[in-house]
Design a protein around this motif. Sequence first.
Motif, mmCIF file in Angstrom:
data_model
loop_
_atom_site.group_PDB
_atom_site.id
_atom_site.type_symbol
_atom_site.label_atom_id
_atom_site.label_comp_id
_atom_site.label_asym_id
_atom_site.label_seq_id
_atom_site.Cartn_x
_atom_site.Cartn_y
_atom_site.Cartn_z
ATOM 1 N N ARG A 14 0.817 -1.210 0.000
ATOM 2 C CA ARG A 14 0.000 0.000 0.000
ATOM 3 C C ARG A 14 0.853 1.262 0.000
ATOM 4 N NH1 ARG A 14 -0.285 -1.883 5.102
ATOM 5 N NH2 ARG A 14 0.307 -0.550 6.845
ATOM 6 N N TYR A 15 2.106 1.124 0.397
ATOM 7 C CA TYR A 15 2.944 2.313 0.497
ATOM 8 C C TYR A 15 3.438 2.781 -0.865
ATOM 9 C CZ TYR A 15 3.030 1.649 5.498
ATOM 10 O OH TYR A 15 2.668 1.537 6.802
ATOM 11 N N ILE A 16 3.381 4.061 -1.036
ATOM 12 C CA ILE A 16 3.889 4.665 -2.262
ATOM 13 C C ILE A 16 4.907 5.713 -1.821
ATOM 14 C CG2 ILE A 16 1.970 6.332 -2.330
ATOM 15 C CD1 ILE A 16 2.013 5.951 -5.379
ATOM 16 N N SER A 17 6.011 5.798 -2.540
ATOM 17 C CA SER A 17 7.080 6.676 -2.049
ATOM 18 C C SER A 17 6.845 8.115 -2.488
ATOM 19 C CB SER A 17 8.431 6.185 -2.566
ATOM 20 O OG SER A 17 8.545 6.508 -3.916
ATOM 21 N N ASP A 19 -2.400 5.615 7.843
ATOM 22 C CA ASP A 19 -2.568 4.167 7.988
ATOM 23 C C ASP A 19 -3.901 3.832 8.651
ATOM 24 O OD1 ASP A 19 -0.614 2.716 6.796
ATOM 25 O OD2 ASP A 19 0.769 2.776 8.488
ATOM 26 N N GLN A 20 -4.271 4.627 9.634
ATOM 27 C CA GLN A 20 -5.548 4.368 10.294
ATOM 28 C C GLN A 20 -6.689 4.536 9.311
ATOM 29 O OE1 GLN A 20 -5.743 6.796 13.850
ATOM 30 N NE2 GLN A 20 -4.611 5.235 14.973
ATOM 31 N N PHE A 35 -12.955 -0.901 0.160
ATOM 32 C CA PHE A 35 -12.690 0.096 -0.877
ATOM 33 C C PHE A 35 -11.475 -0.319 -1.683
ATOM 34 C CE2 PHE A 35 -14.578 3.724 1.900
ATOM 35 C CZ PHE A 35 -15.789 3.077 1.851
ATOM 36 N N LYS A 36 -11.487 0.065 -2.939
ATOM 37 C CA LYS A 36 -10.420 -0.384 -3.834
ATOM 38 C C LYS A 36 -9.338 0.691 -4.011
ATOM 39 C CE LYS A 36 -11.988 -4.436 -5.137
ATOM 40 N NZ LYS A 36 -13.132 -4.468 -4.300
ATOM 41 N N ASN A 37 -8.176 0.252 -4.444
ATOM 42 C CA ASN A 37 -7.088 1.146 -4.871
ATOM 43 C C ASN A 37 -6.653 2.140 -3.813
ATOM 44 O OD1 ASN A 37 -7.499 -0.075 -7.359
ATOM 45 N ND2 ASN A 37 -8.905 1.530 -8.005
ATOM 46 N N LEU A 38 -6.528 1.673 -2.589
ATOM 47 C CA LEU A 38 -6.104 2.584 -1.528
ATOM 48 C C LEU A 38 -4.591 2.509 -1.359
ATOM 49 C CD1 LEU A 38 -8.810 1.693 1.103
ATOM 50 C CD2 LEU A 38 -8.803 3.628 -0.432
ATOM 51 N N ARG A 39 -3.962 3.658 -1.257
ATOM 52 C CA ARG A 39 -2.525 3.694 -1.028
ATOM 53 C C ARG A 39 -2.231 4.631 0.133
ATOM 54 N NH1 ARG A 39 -0.303 1.893 -5.930
ATOM 55 N NH2 ARG A 39 1.559 1.465 -4.724
ATOM 56 N N VAL A 40 -1.012 4.525 0.630
ATOM 57 C CA VAL A 40 -0.578 5.414 1.708
ATOM 58 C C VAL A 40 0.769 5.995 1.319
ATOM 59 C CG1 VAL A 40 0.215 5.497 4.093
ATOM 60 C CG2 VAL A 40 -1.818 4.195 3.527
ATOM 61 N N LEU A 41 0.899 7.283 1.479
ATOM 62 C CA LEU A 41 2.180 7.925 1.197
ATOM 63 C C LEU A 41 3.144 7.591 2.322
ATOM 64 C CD1 LEU A 41 3.864 9.836 -0.548
ATOM 65 C CD2 LEU A 41 2.966 11.720 0.789
ATOM 66 N N ASN A 42 4.195 6.851 1.970
ATOM 67 C CA ASN A 42 5.123 6.384 2.992
ATOM 68 C C ASN A 42 5.900 7.548 3.597
ATOM 69 O OD1 ASN A 42 6.503 4.705 4.617
ATOM 70 N ND2 ASN A 42 7.643 3.660 3.007
#
Lengths: 203, 220
Positions: free
Chosen positions: B54-57, B126-127, B137-144
């Motif tokens: 899920r992490y995106i840099s 993250d929460q 939900f689809k296509n969820l990412r988190v900015l690392n």
Amino acid sequence: MKELEKVKRISIASTLFILAVLIGVLTFERPKNMYAMNTKTTLEKLSTNDYMVSLNEITPEVIIIDIRSQYEYDKGHLETAINISTPDILSEENQGFFNELKDANKIVVLYGKSPQEANIPFMLLYQLGFDNVKLLAVENNYLQNKLITSQIDIEKPVADIKAFIAESVKKSNASKTIAEKTEPVKKVVTVQKKKKKVAEGGC
Amino acid sequence: MDKKKIARVAAFRYKILAIIFLVLAGGLVLLPKYQKQEGIKSETLLSHANSTERYISTDQIANKIINQDPSFILIDVRNEDSFSNYSIPNAINIPLKKIFDEESLAYLNQNQFDVVFFSNDNFYADQAWVLCDRLGFKNLRVLNGGLNKWFSTIINPKMPNEDMPDEEFELYSTRKAASMFFGVVYSDQVTTEDSNVKPEAPKQVITVQKKKKKVAEGGC
């Protein structure tokens, strides 16, 4: 006689029906590790309850749980900490353990390499209804193979980015006549190399 | 005599059957308790959360913004004050408390865009991710690393030491170019053009555009 036939048929049908229902009930498997809260109440509780704990708030009654891997735990951990790594947190044994602690009204504190890492198991346990679970706001680093635990603030901005940008603009306006430091800028061209890499991969 | 007996039992049967059905109907009342489970199973959620995909840099995000990639939306989960002070360009502010509001769900629960959560760190992001992922939900990412890492890598990249490998310098120059795109002005940058800085920034961007070509090559 005909009536009797009918009655028979009805009773056979209904016994079969009841049997079917009974089999259904008996084979119905209760899902394991059910959520006790839906997402909305979790969110509400998260925003109202205080779930962060600092190091000096820890009393001997508090159960400390290390959610890192066994390897990391063996390398060094907080005193009295118990190791339950994140992937195993839902196992039957560990859930039983958490249930016991909850029944005993004990506060459970999770920690990992950073609060971010412990956040995931915390969120999961919280949604499963363990509201006695809290998070320890510490960061663990190693210095010469010794575990160093330090208190940190979560979500603390490191810098005011807006101010930083404004500052940089101001600075450059003030010193318009700085000359010949253009070399590092030229280096930008080297990004091309990355291009080559991908081309090779593509073939 | 026999017939009478059978008839009596037959009449009795109906009652028994009726009672059994009533009991079963009563059992139905208890069933919905199990169905209250909202979203995906906790085990599935855990396995999703354990993977770091899920992490995106920050570099990836910077690249996407500069290339005007339309495939994602940035969601700032901090409060309004911090958002109005500074945020990544084009981000949408949905404070963590409000992620389940009607209007927020329109952004979060869709299949068209990648949703990238970010906050100062990746803690609140993250929460938000955990709660939304549970709902499927689809296509969820988190900015690392969140905005803190955004600052230390993109806005204020650290100049590598001379003994560092070449890649570090490449990365630094890319990041520096990106930071110029996002409004940072370097004192050495002004020398090339007299005073107006902004035209400079797009020029720097060109280097990053080359990455666009990459995608074409990948397609082959």
